[in-house]
Design a protein around this motif. Structure first.
Motif, short mmCIF file in Angstrom:
data_model
loop_
_atom_site.label_atom_id
_atom_site.label_comp_id
_atom_site.label_asym_id
_atom_site.label_seq_id
_atom_site.Cartn_x
_atom_site.Cartn_y
_atom_site.Cartn_z
N LEU A 267 0.82 -1.21 0.00
CA LEU A 267 0.00 0.00 0.00
C LEU A 267 0.86 1.27 0.00
O LEU A 267 0.58 2.22 -0.73
CB LEU A 267 -0.93 -0.01 1.21
N VAL A 268 1.91 1.28 0.82
CA VAL A 268 2.79 2.45 0.84
C VAL A 268 3.58 2.55 -0.46
O VAL A 268 3.84 3.66 -0.96
CB VAL A 268 3.74 2.39 2.06
N ALA A 269 3.97 1.41 -1.03
CA ALA A 269 4.66 1.42 -2.32
C ALA A 269 3.77 2.04 -3.40
O ALA A 269 4.24 2.83 -4.23
CB ALA A 269 5.06 0.00 -2.72
N LEU A 270 2.49 1.71 -3.38
CA LEU A 270 1.56 2.28 -4.36
C LEU A 270 1.34 3.77 -4.10
O LEU A 270 1.21 4.55 -5.05
CB LEU A 270 0.23 1.53 -4.31
N LEU A 271 1.33 4.15 -2.84
CA LEU A 271 1.20 5.57 -2.51
C LEU A 271 2.41 6.35 -3.01
O LEU A 271 2.27 7.48 -3.52
CB LEU A 271 1.04 5.74 -1.00
N ASP A 272 3.60 5.75 -2.89
CA ASP A 272 4.81 6.37 -3.44
C ASP A 272 4.66 6.58 -4.94
O ASP A 272 5.02 7.64 -5.49
CB ASP A 272 6.02 5.49 -3.16
N THR A 273 4.16 5.55 -5.62
CA THR A 273 4.00 5.63 -7.07
C THR A 273 3.03 6.73 -7.46
O THR A 273 3.27 7.50 -8.40
CB THR A 273 3.51 4.27 -7.61
N ILE A 274 1.90 6.82 -6.75
CA ILE A 274 0.90 7.85 -7.05
C ILE A 274 1.48 9.25 -6.86
O ILE A 274 1.29 10.14 -7.70
CB ILE A 274 -0.35 7.66 -6.17
N MET A 275 2.20 9.43 -5.76
CA MET A 275 2.73 10.76 -5.45
C MET A 275 3.78 11.19 -6.46
O MET A 275 3.76 12.34 -6.93
CB MET A 275 3.32 10.76 -4.03
N PHE A 276 4.70 10.29 -6.80
CA PHE A 276 5.73 10.66 -7.75
C PHE A 276 5.12 10.96 -9.12
O PHE A 276 5.52 11.91 -9.80
CB PHE A 276 6.77 9.55 -7.88
N SER A 277 4.16 10.14 -9.53
CA SER A 277 3.49 10.39 -10.80
C SER A 277 2.73 11.70 -10.79
O SER A 277 2.70 12.44 -11.79
CB SER A 277 2.54 9.22 -11.10
N SER A 278 2.11 12.03 -9.65
CA SER A 278 1.36 13.28 -9.55
C SER A 278 2.28 14.49 -9.71
O SER A 278 1.93 15.46 -10.38
CB SER A 278 0.64 13.36 -8.20
N ILE A 279 3.46 14.42 -9.08
CA ILE A 279 4.41 15.53 -9.19
C ILE A 279 4.89 15.70 -10.63
O ILE A 279 4.93 16.81 -11.16
CB ILE A 279 5.60 15.31 -8.24
N THR A 377 17.96 15.34 -9.46
CA THR A 377 18.95 14.51 -8.77
C THR A 377 18.31 13.74 -7.62
O THR A 377 18.53 12.53 -7.45
CB THR A 377 20.10 15.37 -8.25
N VAL A 378 17.51 14.41 -6.81
CA VAL A 378 16.85 13.76 -5.67
C VAL A 378 15.80 12.76 -6.16
O VAL A 378 15.64 11.67 -5.59
CB VAL A 378 16.22 14.81 -4.75
N SER A 379 15.08 13.12 -7.22
CA SER A 379 14.04 12.23 -7.74
C SER A 379 14.58 10.91 -8.22
O SER A 379 13.84 9.91 -8.30
CB SER A 379 13.29 12.93 -8.88
N MET A 380 15.86 10.87 -8.56
CA MET A 380 16.48 9.62 -9.00
C MET A 380 16.31 8.52 -7.96
O MET A 380 16.14 7.34 -8.29
CB MET A 380 17.95 9.87 -9.28
N PHE A 381 16.34 8.87 -6.67
CA PHE A 381 16.21 7.88 -5.60
C PHE A 381 14.76 7.46 -5.38
O PHE A 381 14.51 6.48 -4.67
CB PHE A 381 16.78 8.45 -4.30
N LEU A 382 13.82 8.16 -5.99
CA LEU A 382 12.41 7.84 -5.83
C LEU A 382 11.82 7.14 -7.04
O LEU A 382 10.87 6.37 -6.91
CB LEU A 382 11.62 9.13 -5.57
N ARG A 383 12.39 7.41 -8.20
CA ARG A 383 11.82 6.89 -9.44
C ARG A 383 11.85 5.35 -9.45
O ARG A 383 12.91 4.74 -9.34
CB ARG A 383 12.62 7.43 -10.63
N GLY A 384 10.70 4.76 -9.57
CA GLY A 384 10.61 3.30 -9.60
C GLY A 384 10.73 2.63 -8.25
O GLY A 384 10.72 1.40 -8.17
#
Length: 477
Positions: A267-279, A377-384
C-alpha cells in the motif's frame, strides 16, 4: 529433428532474455517519448492550429492529461487480467502498439478537438498495454538479486524518453515546423513495431521435449517448490502461513487484489507511485504556462527545464538500481522524499511577489534552473521505488508457492496495479496542480506538494523493507 524443425527462425536470439529486455525497454522508451513529446507543443496545437482562446489553454491541457490517466486506470486491470491468462503475451503487446500508432496519427493530424481527444484515448490505452505487459515480461526475465539493476536500466531508457520527448518537439517545432516535427515519433514507433514483431515470448516456444506437456511442467514445478519449502521450512513458515489460506483462490481476480491490497508494504509502495506520478504530471501540466507567464520563455526553454529535471536519472538510474540490489529501497526513498520537500517549496519562489530577491529580473531564473537540476537529482532515488518494493514482495510470494497466482503467475496483474496507481497520479496531478495554480498561485501549489512529501517520507521509513529478503536463487520462478 522434428523438434528442431518446429522452432521458428532465429528463436535462440529472438527469445533470449537480452532481446526481450531490449524490446521492452525500447517499447517503454517509445511510450514515454510520445507522452512527453506532446507537452511543449500542446499550447501551439490548441491556440494556433485549433484556434482556442489562450485563456482556455490551461483548462484544455489539464483535461487532456487527466483523461489520459483516467483511461489508463480503467484499461490496466483488464489488460493485466487477460495477459496473465493467455500463453501469448505478444498479442496484447501488439494490440497496444496498434492503438498507440493510430492515436499518434490522429493527434498529429488533428483538425479539431474531437479527433485530438480521440487520439489521446487510443494513446492512453496503448500505453497502458505497453507498461503492463512489457514490465511483466521484464520481471519474468529478472531474478530477485538483479531486479534493481534491470529495472534501473529500464528507468534509464524511460528517463531518456521523458527527456528527449519534450526536448525534441520543442526544438524541432521552432526549427522545421509542425508537420516535420511529427516525423520523429513515427520513426520511433516503426522501430518499436519491428522489435515487437521479432521478439518471441518464452511462452510461445514449443517444448524441446515432445513428451513434455503443460501438466508435466506444472507437476515438476510443484515438486521443485515442495522440495524448496521442505529445505527452508523454518525460515519460510511464517510467510507460508500468511499466504496459504488464499492460495486455492488466489488466481481469481478479486482474491488476487485482496492479497495485494492488504499488505502495508504494498500500500505504501503504491502511494509512493501515485505521489511521484502526480508531481511529474503536475510539472507537465503547469510548467509551460508558468514559465511563459513568469519568465516569458517559449517551447525551447521549457524543453530545457524538463531536461534538467530528467537528466540525472538518465545518467545514474542503473547505478541507483544496483544500489537497491544491495541495500534495498527504504532509506534512499525516505531520504529522497524528505529532501524533495524544501526543493519543491523553493521551486515556487521565483516570480512570486512575496520574494523580491527571486524576481524574474533578479535571480529568479538561476534559482529555478538550479532547483530543477536538484529536483531531478533527488528524484532519481524515488523513481521506480514503489515498483521495486512491490515487485520484491510479489517475487517472494511466488518463490514460496509458484502456483499462488495461477499457472502463468501474476506479474501482469502486479504491473496493472502499478500502472493504475501511476495513471491515478497522472490524473490527480493535473486535477490538483492546474486549478490550484490558477486560483492560489504556483507557490501555494508547490508548498502543498512539499508538505505531502514530508508525510510520505515518514510512511516510507516505517513500512518499506530495509533490505531485500535473502533467498536462494533456486527459489526463483
Amino acid at each position: 529433428m522434428k523438434s528442431a524443425q518446429a522452432q521458428p527462425f532465429g528463436h535462440q536470439w529472438r527469445s533470449s532474455k537480452s532481446f526481450v529486455i531490449v524490446t521492452v525497454t525500447l517499447a517503454l522508451f517509445a511510450e514515454t517519448f510520445l507522452y512527453g513529446f506532446l507537452v511543449p507543443i500542446l499550447p501551439h496545437m490548441l491556440e494556433v492550429r485549433l484556434g482556442i482562446d489562450p485563456s482556455e489553454t490551461q483548462s484544455y491541457i489539464t483535461t487532456l492529461l487527466t483523461i489520459h490517466g483516467f483511461l489508463s486506470i480503467i484499461s490496466a486491470p483488464i489488460i493485466g487480467h487477460f495477459a496473465d491468462k493467455t500463453p501469448h503475451r505478444k498479442i496484447p503487446l501488439m494490440m497496444g502498439l496498434g492503438a498507440c500508432l493510430v492515436g499518434t496519427m490522429l493527434v498529429a493530424l488533428t483538425p479539431n478537438l474531437f479527433m485530438l481527444f480521440l487520439g489521446r484515448y487510443l494513446q492512453a490505452i496503448g500505453g497502458s498495454a505497453t507498461w503492463v505487459v512489457g514490465y511483466a515480461m521484464l520481471l519474468d526475465c529478472t531474478d530477485t538479486k538483479n531486479m534493481g539493476k534491470n529495472i534501473g536500466l529500464s528507468m534509464t531508457f524511460i528517463a531518456a524518453g521523458v527527456i528527449s520527448g519534450p526536448a525534441v518537439s520543442g526544438v524541432l517545432l521552432g526549427l522545421v515546423g509542425y508537420r516535420a516535427t511529427w516525423s520523429v515519433p513515427m520513426i520511433i514507433l516503426a522501430l518499436d513495431m519491428l522489435a515487437r514483431l521479432l521478439m518471441i515470448d518464452s511462452r510461445e516456444l514449443p517444448s524441446k521435449d515432445p513428451n513434455e506437456t503443460p501438466s508435466n511442467k506444472t507437476t515438476e514445478s510443484n515438486e521443485t517448490t515442495a522440495l524448496f519449502q521442505n529445505e527452508n521450512e523454518n525460515e519460510a513458515s511464517k510467510q507460508l502461513a500468511d499466504t496459504e489460506p488464499s492460495t486455492p483462490t488466489a488466481s481469481s481476480p478479486l482474491a488476487f487484489y485482496r492479497i495485494m491490497l492488504t499488505d502495508a508494504r504494498i500500500l505504501v509502495a503504491l502511494l509512493d507511485t501515485i505521489m511521484f506520478s502526480s508531481i511529474t504530471a503536475g510539472f507537465n501540466n503547469t510548467l509551460p504556462l508558468h514559465l511563459r507567464d513568469v519568465f516569458g520563455w517559449g517551447s525551447m526553454e521549457t524543453s530545457l527545464m524538463f531536461f534538467c529535471f530528467q537528466a540525472p536519472s538518465l545518467i545514474f538510474s542503473t547505478l541507483n538500481g544496483m544500489m537497491r540490489d544491495r541495500c534495498g529501497v527504504r532509506y534512499p526513498a525516505a531520504i529522497g522524499w524528505a529532501l524533495l520537500a524544501p526543493l519543491l517549496w523553493l521551486l515556487g519562489v521565483p516570480g512570486d511577489k512575496r520574494f523580491p530577491w527571486a524576481g524574474s529580473d533578479v535571480g529568479g531564473k538561476n534559482i529555478f534552473i538550479g532547483t530543477m537540476i536538484a529536483l531531478g537529482t533527488v528524484s532519481m532515488f524515488l523513481r521506480g521505488g514503489g515498483s521495486f518494493q512491490f515487485s520484491t514482495v510479489v517475487k517472494n510470494m511466488q518463490a514460496q508457492n509458484s502456483q499462488v497466482f495461477g499457472p502463468y503467475g501474476g506479474n501482469s496483474r502486479v504491473f496493472a496495479i502499478i500502472e493504475m496507481c501511476f495513471s491515478a497520479g497522472m490524473m490527480v496531478g493535473p486535477m490538483f496542480t492546474g486549478p490550484m495554480t490558477e486560483n492560489a498561485g504556483y507557490y501555494c501549489m508547490t508548498s502543498t506538494l512539499a508538505i505531502l512529501c514530508l508525510v510520505l517520507s515518514g510512511l516510507t521509513l516505517k513500512y518499506f523493507e530495509d533490505t531485500q529478503p535473502k533467498k536462494k536463487s533456486s527459489s526463483l520462478v
